[in-house]
Scaffold this motif. Structure first.
Motif, mmCIF file in Angstrom:
data_model
loop_
_atom_site.group_PDB
_atom_site.id
_atom_site.type_symbol
_atom_site.label_atom_id
_atom_site.label_comp_id
_atom_site.label_asym_id
_atom_site.label_seq_id
_atom_site.Cartn_x
_atom_site.Cartn_y
_atom_site.Cartn_z
ATOM 1 N N MET A 112 0.847 -1.167 0.000
ATOM 2 C CA MET A 112 0.000 0.000 0.000
ATOM 3 C C MET A 112 0.894 1.231 0.000
ATOM 4 S SD MET A 112 -2.980 1.223 2.616
ATOM 5 C CE MET A 112 -1.927 1.641 3.964
ATOM 6 N N ARG A 113 0.432 2.260 -0.708
ATOM 7 C CA ARG A 113 1.178 3.506 -0.770
ATOM 8 C C ARG A 113 0.192 4.665 -0.766
ATOM 9 N NH1 ARG A 113 5.909 5.040 0.431
ATOM 10 N NH2 ARG A 113 6.970 3.553 -0.848
ATOM 11 N N LEU A 114 0.492 5.699 0.012
ATOM 12 C CA LEU A 114 -0.283 6.931 -0.023
ATOM 13 C C LEU A 114 0.445 7.930 -0.901
ATOM 14 C CD1 LEU A 114 -1.322 7.416 3.705
ATOM 15 C CD2 LEU A 114 -2.757 6.681 1.811
ATOM 16 N N VAL A 115 -0.283 8.532 -1.823
ATOM 17 C CA VAL A 115 0.269 9.561 -2.694
ATOM 18 C C VAL A 115 -0.406 10.872 -2.314
ATOM 19 C CG1 VAL A 115 0.533 10.344 -5.071
ATOM 20 C CG2 VAL A 115 0.614 7.893 -4.553
ATOM 21 N N LYS A 116 0.384 11.806 -1.813
ATOM 22 C CA LYS A 116 -0.152 13.107 -1.422
ATOM 23 C C LYS A 116 -0.461 13.906 -2.684
ATOM 24 C CE LYS A 116 0.971 17.026 1.519
ATOM 25 N NZ LYS A 116 2.028 17.601 2.382
ATOM 26 N N LEU A 117 -1.673 14.444 -2.735
ATOM 27 C CA LEU A 117 -2.131 15.182 -3.912
ATOM 28 C C LEU A 117 -2.272 16.665 -3.599
ATOM 29 C CD1 LEU A 117 -4.956 12.738 -5.043
ATOM 30 C CD2 LEU A 117 -2.711 13.001 -6.095
ATOM 31 N N PRO A 118 -2.059 17.505 -4.587
ATOM 32 C CA PRO A 118 -2.303 18.936 -4.380
ATOM 33 C C PRO A 118 -3.800 19.183 -4.255
ATOM 34 C CG PRO A 118 -1.854 18.522 -6.687
ATOM 35 C CD PRO A 118 -1.652 17.219 -5.957
ATOM 36 N N HIS A 119 -4.170 20.131 -3.439
ATOM 37 C CA HIS A 119 -5.604 20.391 -3.264
ATOM 38 C C HIS A 119 -5.935 21.870 -3.205
ATOM 39 C CE1 HIS A 119 -4.968 21.397 0.970
ATOM 40 N NE2 HIS A 119 -4.189 20.316 1.039
ATOM 41 N N GLY A 120 -4.980 22.717 -3.539
ATOM 42 C CA GLY A 120 -5.246 24.142 -3.493
ATOM 43 C C GLY A 120 -5.487 24.581 -2.063
ATOM 44 N N ASN A 121 -6.427 25.454 -1.888
ATOM 45 C CA ASN A 121 -6.748 25.957 -0.555
ATOM 46 C C ASN A 121 -8.067 25.404 -0.058
ATOM 47 O OD1 ASN A 121 -4.425 27.544 -0.315
ATOM 48 N ND2 ASN A 121 -5.347 29.168 -1.534
ATOM 49 N N ARG A 122 -8.402 24.191 -0.460
ATOM 50 C CA ARG A 122 -9.664 23.596 -0.020
ATOM 51 C C ARG A 122 -9.615 23.280 1.467
ATOM 52 N NH1 ARG A 122 -8.743 21.024 -5.182
ATOM 53 N NH2 ARG A 122 -10.412 21.493 -6.636
ATOM 54 N N THR A 123 -10.738 23.485 2.129
ATOM 55 C CA THR A 123 -10.850 23.190 3.558
ATOM 56 C C THR A 123 -11.009 21.683 3.756
ATOM 57 O OG1 THR A 123 -13.263 23.317 3.590
ATOM 58 C CG2 THR A 123 -12.046 25.395 3.909
ATOM 59 N N PRO A 124 -10.762 21.188 4.971
ATOM 60 C CA PRO A 124 -10.996 19.770 5.236
ATOM 61 C C PRO A 124 -12.426 19.334 4.898
ATOM 62 C CG PRO A 124 -9.677 20.681 6.993
ATOM 63 C CD PRO A 124 -10.114 21.838 6.121
ATOM 64 N N GLN A 125 -13.395 20.195 5.130
ATOM 65 C CA GLN A 125 -14.779 19.856 4.802
ATOM 66 C C GLN A 125 -14.976 19.740 3.293
ATOM 67 O OE1 GLN A 125 -13.864 22.432 6.841
ATOM 68 N NE2 GLN A 125 -14.419 21.541 8.818
ATOM 69 N N GLU A 126 -14.358 20.635 2.540
ATOM 70 C CA GLU A 126 -14.430 20.548 1.080
ATOM 71 C C GLU A 126 -13.731 19.288 0.575
ATOM 72 O OE1 GLU A 126 -14.517 25.215 -0.320
ATOM 73 O OE2 GLU A 126 -12.634 24.379 0.387
ATOM 74 N N LEU A 127 -12.618 18.943 1.196
ATOM 75 C CA LEU A 127 -11.906 17.728 0.809
ATOM 76 C C LEU A 127 -12.730 16.490 1.110
ATOM 77 C CD1 LEU A 127 -8.274 18.584 1.964
ATOM 78 C CD2 LEU A 127 -9.191 18.596 -0.368
ATOM 79 N N ASP A 128 -13.413 16.474 2.256
ATOM 80 C CA ASP A 128 -14.285 15.338 2.592
ATOM 81 C C ASP A 128 -15.354 15.143 1.527
ATOM 82 O OD1 ASP A 128 -13.079 14.409 4.922
ATOM 83 O OD2 ASP A 128 -14.305 15.671 6.231
ATOM 84 N N ALA A 129 -15.939 16.241 1.071
ATOM 85 C CA ALA A 129 -16.982 16.162 0.046
ATOM 86 C C ALA A 129 -16.403 15.763 -1.309
ATOM 87 C CB ALA A 129 -17.700 17.505 -0.063
ATOM 88 N N LEU A 130 -15.169 16.144 -1.574
ATOM 89 C CA LEU A 130 -14.521 15.855 -2.846
ATOM 90 C C LEU A 130 -14.127 14.386 -2.981
ATOM 91 C CD1 LEU A 130 -13.145 16.984 -5.470
ATOM 92 C CD2 LEU A 130 -11.099 17.285 -4.068
ATOM 93 N N CYS A 131 -13.765 13.748 -1.889
ATOM 94 C CA CYS A 131 -13.210 12.386 -1.938
ATOM 95 C C CYS A 131 -14.082 11.385 -2.695
ATOM 96 C CB CYS A 131 -12.899 11.887 -0.528
ATOM 97 S SG CYS A 131 -11.454 12.692 0.193
ATOM 98 N N PRO A 132 -15.366 11.212 -2.346
ATOM 99 C CA PRO A 132 -16.143 10.197 -3.081
ATOM 100 C C PRO A 132 -16.380 10.577 -4.544
ATOM 101 C CG PRO A 132 -17.540 11.348 -1.495
ATOM 102 C CD PRO A 132 -16.128 11.798 -1.262
ATOM 103 N N VAL A 133 -16.534 11.836 -4.822
ATOM 104 C CA VAL A 133 -16.746 12.293 -6.199
ATOM 105 C C VAL A 133 -15.496 12.008 -7.031
ATOM 106 C CG1 VAL A 133 -17.128 14.351 -7.629
ATOM 107 C CG2 VAL A 133 -18.379 14.068 -5.482
ATOM 108 N N PHE A 134 -14.364 12.312 -6.462
ATOM 109 C CA PHE A 134 -13.106 12.118 -7.149
ATOM 110 C C PHE A 134 -12.806 10.636 -7.353
ATOM 111 C CE2 PHE A 134 -8.631 13.386 -7.873
ATOM 112 C CZ PHE A 134 -8.914 14.356 -8.806
ATOM 113 N N ARG A 135 -13.076 9.824 -6.328
ATOM 114 C CA ARG A 135 -12.882 8.373 -6.434
ATOM 115 C C ARG A 135 -13.715 7.824 -7.586
ATOM 116 N NH1 ARG A 135 -15.668 6.463 -2.079
ATOM 117 N NH2 ARG A 135 -17.386 6.331 -3.530
ATOM 118 N N ASP A 136 -14.959 8.268 -7.695
ATOM 119 C CA ASP A 136 -15.834 7.812 -8.778
ATOM 120 C C ASP A 136 -15.326 8.266 -10.141
ATOM 121 O OD1 ASP A 136 -17.423 6.564 -6.903
ATOM 122 O OD2 ASP A 136 -19.002 8.104 -6.949
ATOM 123 N N ARG A 137 -14.792 9.483 -10.215
ATOM 124 C CA ARG A 137 -14.264 9.972 -11.496
ATOM 125 C C ARG A 137 -13.062 9.140 -11.929
ATOM 126 N NH1 ARG A 137 -12.453 16.087 -13.339
ATOM 127 N NH2 ARG A 137 -12.259 15.544 -15.526
#
Length: 76
Positions: free
Chosen positions: A1-26
């Motif tokens: 297993m490997r974690l790859v840190k991704l750039p996320h701009g200035n998104r808040t933790p709440q915005e990142l939480d909402a982004l995760c499932p959408v991004f995974r599906d994409r």
């Protein structure tokens, strides 16, 4: 297993939480890769795992082709 840190701009933790499932599906739909996308402590990560049937060539192809695409989507 490997974690790859991704750039996320200035998104808040709440915005990142909402982004995760959408991004995974994409990633699944557009790149045909099943990965986990998660945020921890305000950072966005792509979790990569491999099974016995995954070849080194497949991992290299994903790293070379898909990671730049994913980063481009994030930078939008």
């Amino acid at each position: 297993m490997r974690l790859v840190k991704l750039p996320h701009g200035n998104r808040t933790p709440q915005e990142l939480d909402a982004l995760c499932p959408v991004f995974r599906d994409r990633i699944l739909n557009d790149l045909h890769a099943e990965v986990a996308v998660t945020q921890f402590d305000g950072e966005l990560y792509l979790r990569l795992t491999a099974h016995a049937y995954v070849t080194a060539d497949a991992i290299d192809r994903f790293a070379e082709q898909s990671i730049p695409t994913i980063v481009g989507w994030l930078r939008g």
